[in-house]
Design a protein around this motif. Structure first.
Motif, mmCIF file in Angstrom:
data_model
loop_
_atom_site.group_PDB
_atom_site.id
_atom_site.type_symbol
_atom_site.label_atom_id
_atom_site.label_comp_id
_atom_site.label_asym_id
_atom_site.label_seq_id
_atom_site.Cartn_x
_atom_site.Cartn_y
_atom_site.Cartn_z
ATOM 1 N N LEU A 96 60.794 16.143 57.890
ATOM 2 C CA LEU A 96 60.010 16.843 58.699
ATOM 3 C C LEU A 96 60.301 18.006 59.541
ATOM 4 O O LEU A 96 61.459 18.180 60.127
ATOM 5 C CB LEU A 96 59.297 15.616 59.651
ATOM 6 C CG LEU A 96 58.409 14.486 59.258
ATOM 7 C CD1 LEU A 96 59.291 13.552 58.596
ATOM 8 C CD2 LEU A 96 57.537 13.784 60.449
ATOM 9 N N PRO B 131 55.293 16.986 57.095
ATOM 10 C CA PRO B 131 56.036 16.632 55.844
ATOM 11 C C PRO B 131 56.849 18.011 54.947
ATOM 12 O O PRO B 131 55.878 18.691 54.722
ATOM 13 C CB PRO B 131 55.550 15.686 55.053
ATOM 14 C CG PRO B 131 54.425 14.881 56.105
ATOM 15 C CD PRO B 131 54.227 16.209 57.031
ATOM 16 N N VAL C 155 57.258 9.054 57.544
ATOM 17 C CA VAL C 155 56.684 10.237 58.172
ATOM 18 C C VAL C 155 56.276 9.540 59.678
ATOM 19 O O VAL C 155 56.468 10.473 60.688
ATOM 20 C CB VAL C 155 55.373 10.785 57.406
ATOM 21 C CG1 VAL C 155 54.685 11.717 58.314
ATOM 22 C CG2 VAL C 155 55.832 11.060 56.281
ATOM 23 N N ARG D 100 57.772 11.240 63.354
ATOM 24 C CA ARG D 100 56.603 11.995 64.071
ATOM 25 C C ARG D 100 56.793 11.381 65.496
ATOM 26 O O ARG D 100 56.895 12.155 66.423
ATOM 27 C CB ARG D 100 55.277 11.924 63.633
ATOM 28 C CG ARG D 100 54.955 12.791 62.520
ATOM 29 C CD ARG D 100 53.495 12.596 62.204
ATOM 30 N NE ARG D 100 52.585 12.972 63.178
ATOM 31 C CZ ARG D 100 52.292 14.378 63.532
ATOM 32 N NH1 ARG D 100 52.614 15.331 62.818
ATOM 33 N NH2 ARG D 100 51.211 14.770 64.487
ATOM 34 N N SER E 1 49.578 20.341 58.464
ATOM 35 C CA SER E 1 49.914 19.046 58.164
ATOM 36 C C SER E 1 49.145 18.937 56.762
ATOM 37 O O SER E 1 48.043 19.235 56.787
ATOM 38 C CB SER E 1 49.425 17.968 59.118
ATOM 39 O OG SER E 1 50.293 18.052 60.528
#
Length: 542
Positions: free
Chosen positions: A322, A328, A452, A456, A541
């Motif tokens: 990331l 990603p 992911v 985050r 994103s």
């Protein structure tokens, strides 16, 4: 959101505080092995007596009694051997007390779960927040009996803890139980006796800074010469001055050999332990020492370049890179391991998967974000009932081994580990990221979506993607964008910049000049005369 538990903030995992390396003792003579067995047996019996004295003292133990125990052992060995034995006993006592408390907490959770389900009518349905009643009268009756059994165990363990009683088997409880099941353990009585005696030996000594080569009791010189200070009853076996016995072999370490050599050259403390592997009939020497504290890198500095989110599973590690905005980058990665077979095979599989992950992180110079997993209270049959396969699945996940291995190996490569709360990462990752990350050429799994989500959370971003506006508001329609942008990005709430070139087959290159201007669509007084403007590209994103 009121029913969700509070999520703990991510933190930088501390680095290991110590290190241990092992080398084999080859070319031992018969006299060497005889001396090692005699010293180990004598000190093992003294350790058993000291453990008995410590258990008898219970909660009334203090520094004065500790000194008395050490004086008693000193008369039959030496002051340094006595210090090593009493310290080992103290550490074992503390470990037993922690294990006792964990067992009490597990029993208490089981009692509360069963009592809550027994209070409900038979067949009552449960919810996501609480379990329902038992399915049949037969199961209800069986759980009633188990409740009484757990209550008796809980009462007995609490009484032992209040009285300061702990139960420890020197040599290991598993090996003790094998004595009554020799055929199932594939052992003979003589073979079991050899293993039992070897496990109960005591051949370890703490290091001392300022002493020659960092240890006066078990000493290893830079050229690999190993010598032992013999206890007083065995001083007649010495073959060197000052009651020492020098082994005929030479010791060498393959891993961290230079670090070990630097320590003994400056006479810094190094602890040693000699033990026998009965299955292989080999003697080993383990050296250990403390690492100097290292200043931890701040979480803000780690987040600047992004990181790698890793989801731990029963047979693989799912990872995704990331960027700093939580988007990603590149393709997901999967690092498989097989946890079937013997312990050494499982350990090798875990190390192989971790080193591939860390080498990938090292190439990109990124930190690794992992979940702070602990299934200690999650794998009981009281919590999951008939879901035996699920209990076996989470019980087989080597969370503790992965955590310790990852921290140790990452410290060697200079990679920072960020630990995050595992709450809802799999659920929210699949809900918000699995479908957007899936394309015609890429099939994103639930585990990659969880990676992911973990990344985050470590970066400080919410797991869910940017919320879309209401589908029928006055200013915008259901097609409003849901891009990700940092709060300080200029124009993050305005329209996307015009991209030169045809957007559809019916529009020529350069056409649709007002496509990016919302004021030009069916609105009176649109600012057609405004000057053209330029906006930096936003991190999107997928």
């Amino acid at each position: 959101m009121g029913g969700l538990r509070e999520v703990v903030a991510p933190f930088v995992a501390p680095r290991p505080t110590g290190v241990a390396i092992r080398g084999s003792l080859k070319d031992l003579t018969g006299q060497d092995e005889k001396v090692l067995r005699l010293v180990g047996g004598l000190l093992g019996s003294l350790a058993a007596r000291d453990w008995k004295a410590r258990c008898a003292a219970g909660l009334d133990h203090d520094s004065e009694r500790w000194a008395q125990r050490k004086q008693t052992l000193t008369r039959e060995s030496s002051s340094r051997w006595a210090g090593s034995i009493t310290k080992a006993t103290h550490d074992q006592w503390a470990l037993a007390r922690r294990g006792q408390l964990a067992y009490i907490q597990s029993l208490d959770a089981g009692v509360r779960t069963i009592a809550q389900r027994l209070s409900l009518p038979v067949g009552a349905k449960g919810s996501k927040r609480s379990q329902g009643g038992y399915r049949s009268r037969q199961e209800w009756f069986a759980k009633t009996r188990r409740l009484h059994l757990l209550q008796d165990r809980l009462e007995r363990e609490r009484a032992d803890r209040d009285a300061g009683r702990v139960r420890v088997v020197r040599g290991g409880r598993k090996l003790l139980c094998n004595r009554h099941n020799l055929q199932a353990a594939r052992l003979t009585e003589a073979g079991w006796r050899v293993r039992w005696e070897a496990e109960r030996w005591f051949l370890q000594a703490d290091g001392e800074s300022g002493k020659r080569y960092g240890n006066e009791t078990i000493r290893v010189s830079p050229d690999g010469e190993l010598s032992i200070k013999l206890p007083a009853p065995l001083a007649g076996l010495a073959n060197a001055p000052h009651g020492r016995y020098v082994l005929a072999c030479r010791v060498g370490f393959q891993h961290r050999a230079q670090q070990w050599a630097d320590r003994i050259a400056t006479h810094r403390a190094v602890a040693y332990r000699i033990h026998l592997d009965v299955a292989r009939n080999r003697w080993y020497l383990t050296a250990s020492w403390r690492l100097a504290p290292v200043r931890t890198v701040s979480l803000e500095a780690i987040r600047t370049g992004g990181l790698i989110g890793v989801d731990t599973n029963a047979d693989h590690l799912a990872a995704w890179r990331l960027d700093a905005h939580g988007n990603p980058v590149g393709e997901p990665r999967r690092f498989d391991y097989d946890l079937s077979g013997c312990a050494s095979h499982r350990d090798a599989q875990v190390r192989h998967a971790l080193i591939r992950l860390l080498h990938w992180a090292q190439r990109h110079r990124l930190a690794v974000a992992v979940e702070d997993l602990d299934f200690a209270a999650e794998k009981t049959r009281e919590k999951h009932g008939r879901r035996k396969h699920f209990r076996q699945l989470i019980s087989g996940m080597p969370t503790a081994k992965l955590r310790t291995r990852l921290a140790s190996m990452a410290a060697e490569l200079g990679i920072t580990i960020v630990a995050v709360d595992p709450a809802y990462t799999s659920k929210w990752g699949a809900q918000h990221w699995q479908k957007p990350l899936t394309s015609r050429n890429r099939k994103a799994t639930r585990h990659h979506a969880a990676a992911v989500a973990i990344g985050r959370r470590a970066l400080g971003h919410p797991i869910r993607r940017r919320t879309a506006p209401p589908p029928h508001d006055q200013s915008e329609r259901a097609g409003h964008r849901t891009v990700q942008a940092t709060p300080g990005t200029p124009g993050r709430e305005e329209t996307r910049p015009r991209i030169p070139g045809p957007r559809t087959r019916s529009v020529d290159a350069g056409g649709g000049a007002k496509a990016g201007d919302q004021g030009a669509h069916n609105r009176s007084g649109h600012p057609a005369e405004h000057e053209p403007w330029h906006q930096d590209s936003l991190p999107l994103s997928l």
